[in-house]
Design a protein around this motif. Structure first.
Motif, PDB file in Angstrom:
ATOM      1  N   ALA A   1       1.925   5.419  12.840  1.00  0.00           N
ATOM      2  CA  ALA A   1       0.990   6.692  13.744  1.00  0.00           C
ATOM      3  C   ALA A   1       2.024   7.611  12.354  1.00  0.00           C
ATOM      4  O   ALA A   1       0.898   8.666  12.667  1.00  0.00           O
ATOM      5  N   ARG A   2       2.957   7.999  12.198  1.00  0.00           N
ATOM      6  CA  ARG A   2       3.651   9.322  11.392  1.00  0.00           C
ATOM      7  C   ARG A   2       2.445   9.171  10.431  1.00  0.00           C
ATOM      8  O   ARG A   2       1.851  10.581  10.467  1.00  0.00           O
ATOM      9  N   ASN A   3       2.798   8.081   9.851  1.00  0.00           N
ATOM     10  CA  ASN A   3       1.491   8.354   8.218  1.00  0.00           C
ATOM     11  C   ASN A   3       0.443   8.618   8.509  1.00  0.00           C
ATOM     12  O   ASN A   3      -0.099   9.501   8.119  1.00  0.00           O
ATOM     13  N   ALA A   4      -0.247   8.227   9.308  1.00  0.00           N
ATOM     14  CA  ALA A   4      -1.459   8.342   9.729  1.00  0.00           C
ATOM     15  C   ALA A   4      -1.505   9.889  10.161  1.00  0.00           C
ATOM     16  O   ALA A   4      -2.572  10.165   9.567  1.00  0.00           O
ATOM     17  N   ILE A   5      -0.813  10.422  11.143  1.00  0.00           N
ATOM     18  CA  ILE A   5      -0.877  11.590  11.298  1.00  0.00           C
ATOM     19  C   ILE A   5      -0.768  12.731  10.299  1.00  0.00           C
ATOM     20  O   ILE A   5      -1.979  13.689   9.639  1.00  0.00           O
ATOM     21  N   LEU A   6      -0.106  12.464   9.231  1.00  0.00           N
ATOM     22  CA  LEU A   6       0.061  13.477   7.752  1.00  0.00           C
ATOM     23  C   LEU A   6      -0.739  12.730   6.852  1.00  0.00           C
ATOM     24  O   LEU A   6      -0.735  13.649   5.990  1.00  0.00           O
ATOM     25  N   THR A   7      -1.397  11.932   6.539  1.00  0.00           N
ATOM     26  CA  THR A   7      -2.341  11.464   5.798  1.00  0.00           C
ATOM     27  C   THR A   7      -4.069  11.784   6.403  1.00  0.00           C
ATOM     28  O   THR A   7      -5.202  10.988   5.517  1.00  0.00           O
ATOM     29  N   GLN A   8      -4.256  12.192   7.763  1.00  0.00           N
ATOM     30  CA  GLN A   8      -5.214  12.450   8.272  1.00  0.00           C
ATOM     31  C   GLN A   8      -6.795  13.297   7.127  1.00  0.00           C
ATOM     32  O   GLN A   8      -7.686  13.077   7.835  1.00  0.00           O
ATOM     33  N   TRP A   9      -6.042  14.384   7.783  1.00  0.00           N
ATOM     34  CA  TRP A   9      -6.768  15.128   6.131  1.00  0.00           C
ATOM     35  C   TRP A   9      -7.337  14.807   4.969  1.00  0.00           C
ATOM     36  O   TRP A   9      -8.812  14.409   4.202  1.00  0.00           O
ATOM     37  N   ASP A  10      -6.208  13.568   4.341  1.00  0.00           N
ATOM     38  CA  ASP A  10      -6.095  13.326   3.143  1.00  0.00           C
ATOM     39  C   ASP A  10      -8.019  12.248   3.226  1.00  0.00           C
ATOM     40  O   ASP A  10      -8.562  11.522   2.280  1.00  0.00           O
TER      41      ASP A  10
END
Length: 530
Positions: free
Chosen positions: A455-464
């Motif tokens: 979940a954390r990584n998904a949030i931090l990479t959502q703009w990518d």
């Protein structure tokens, strides 16, 4: 032994319900009357079974990052707004990834769902199904109805007096998931509306998806403390900045509720003359349409209804069937073993909302979450119904629910609501994205039951993932020096306003104001108090 759960329908809500049952060690059996998953998202050339279907050229109104399952992001190469085919492919990938297909019985119709004689003690249901003409009966400990919000088209033929519909021209209803306002393949379209509407585009300033820019916790916080009239004024100015709705014949009729649609083509079609705005239809004659303003349009070839849907539960027994239509289904049951998933209007992704509903319902079935006593819920519902009849309050079922408050309320019930202050202490970078960034469904997998490590990584990479499908042409790097100006423009106003609101509410300001009260002239004191 795991509790047996019957899931009715293998569409968006049904798939998430199957998975949520498995997550809670329940034993799901899904009954789907068609031959494939996807519900209305599964395109077919015809709808012989009477089911609502999307059309092939449909494009989603909510961008991919805001409309995915909370532990299964879209592939980064998927476009931000997907065609029917892309979205159905995503559902297929979700079902295969979590191995859900083996729990689905296709070409199976649910004939009846009835309480067992000992329901008050066991909460069990008798479910009768039919497959290829053969009926079977089974006992289930709980039932999840996932037939959706759009099962049957609403054709308001009774709204037109006389023998208006004994006509030589054709009538159609558009089988679609989101509201359609323009039919581009007709040479000339007359678009009739009773109330008007606000038109929102898919993209916002800078070309970013509108839903990602507007659905944020910081804005939700501001909306809770500022007067609604002020917020409406700001919103109307912003929407009229794109194009003046009054000039286009789209402004809301005075005294009517505000309505919103997502459409990028309508303003252009009105400008080009391929769409002409009209008031509501009064009646039809053999070859023409008569409108409420007295105008008559001749030589009408076809009439297309985009008048919404009706829902029903023909397999339920009375009085439960009627109670469900009034959305009081959980209030009148001795045992909380029936859940209607997806029967909501939401200002945001229905997919994300139904998934959270399923997470909560399965934990209620398992006895891990409690709901208030039936008597209390019925009393509250009856009181609310009386207030609506007297005009003291509006019917909340007629309006779409605000996305973040609704999602947070459900998440709080299962202990999955993000703890923002704690996040700022433990992980400031993540907390910043959660509070000031888009409120994507991954936020409800950060803590509590159902936590997802990604979940954390998904949030931090959502703009990518948002920008990836746009980067199909390599543009030489302009090598401009790093500047904080874009960030200040994007975040400065909401952060400043939030700080001012917090300061205004603080005890320190009140103390200073009280100390200075006697030293300020009366005419200035009145201004200060305001």
């Amino acid at each position: 032994m795991a509790k047996r759960v019957a899931v009715i329908g293998a569409g968006v809500s049904g798939l998430s319900s199957i998975k949520c049952c498995l997550d809670e060690d329940l034993e799901p059996t899904c009954f789907e009357r068609s031959n494939d998953i996807g519900g209305l998202w599964k395109f077919t050339e015809s709808s012989k079974d009477g089911m609502t279907r999307v059309y092939r050229s449909l494009v989603t109104n909510v961008c991919k990052e805001m409309s995915c399952y909370s532990d299964f992001p879209y592939r980064e190469d998927y476009p931000n707004f997907m065609s029917q085919e892309k979205f159905w492919n995503y559902l297929q990938e979700f079902a295969e990834h979590f191995d859900l297909l083996k729990y689905i019985q296709f070409k199976t119709t649910v004939c009846s769902v009835t309480k067992r004689p000992d329901f008050s003690k066991t909460g069990q249901w008798d479910v009768v199904t039919e497959t290829e003409g053969k009926q079977e009966r089974a006992v289930f400990d709980a039932v999840m109805v996932c037939t959706g919000y759009f099962p049957n088209p609403r054709l308001p033929l009774e709204s037109f007096p006389g023998e208006s519909f004994l006509l030589p021209f054709s009538f159609f209803f558009f089988w679609l998931y989101f509201v359609v306002t323009v039919v581009l393949f007709f040479y000339c379209v007359l678009l009739s509306t009773r109330t008007g509407t606000w038109v929102i585009g898919r993209y916002s300033d800078g070309g970013y998806p509108f839903s990602m820019m507007i659905t944020r916790r910081c804005y939700n916080f501001i909306a809770q403390v500022l007067p609604s009239c002020f917020l409406n004024w700001i919103g109307e100015r912003r929407m009229n900045k794109r194009f003046n709705h009054e000039n286009y014949g789209l402004s809301i009729t005075k005294g009517k509720k505000s309505k919103f649609i997502v459409n990028d083509e309508l303003p252009t079609c009105i400008l080009c003359g391929t769409v002409t705005m009209k008031t509501s239809v009064k009646e039809f004659t053999e070859t023409s349409a008569v409108f409420e303003d007295g105008t008559v349009e001749e030589n009408i070839d076809s009439v297309i209804f985009t008048t919404g849907y009706t829902f029903s539960f023909p397999f339920l027994e009375e009085p439960l069937k009627s109670l469900c239509k009034k959305k009081l289904f959980l209030y009148n049951l001795e045992r909380a073993t029936l859940a209607i998933i997806g029967l909501i209007g939401l200002k945001g992704s229905i997919l994300a909302g139904t998934e959270l509903q399923a997470r909560w319902a399965t934990r209620v079935f398992k006895g891990l979450c409690e709901i208030p006593p039936a008597q209390k819920l019925m009393a509250e519902a009856t009181e609310k119904e009386q207030l609506i009849k007297r005009g003291v309050m509006t019917d909340p079922s007629e309006d779409k629910l605000d996305y973040i408050p609704y999602m947070d309320e459900l998440a709080a019930c299962i202990g999955a609501k993000p703890n923002i202050p704690l996040l700022f202490l433990k992980d400031p970078r993540l907390a910043w994205e959660v509070f000031f960034g888009p409120c994507t469904s991954y936020q409800y997998r950060l803590m509590g039951p159902g936590t997802w490590d990604g979940a954390r990584n998904a949030i931090l990479t959502q703009w990518d993932r948002t920008l990836k499908p746009l980067k199909t042409r390599i543009v030489p790097d302009s090598s401009k020096p790093f500047s904080m100006l874009p960030y200040l423009k994007a975040w400065g106003a909401p952060v400043l306003l939030a700080c001012l609101l917090l300061i205004y509410k603080s005890p320190f300001l009140k103390l200073v104001r009280d100390r200075l009260q006697d030293r300020i002239p009366p005419y200035l004191a009145s201004i200060w108090q305001r």
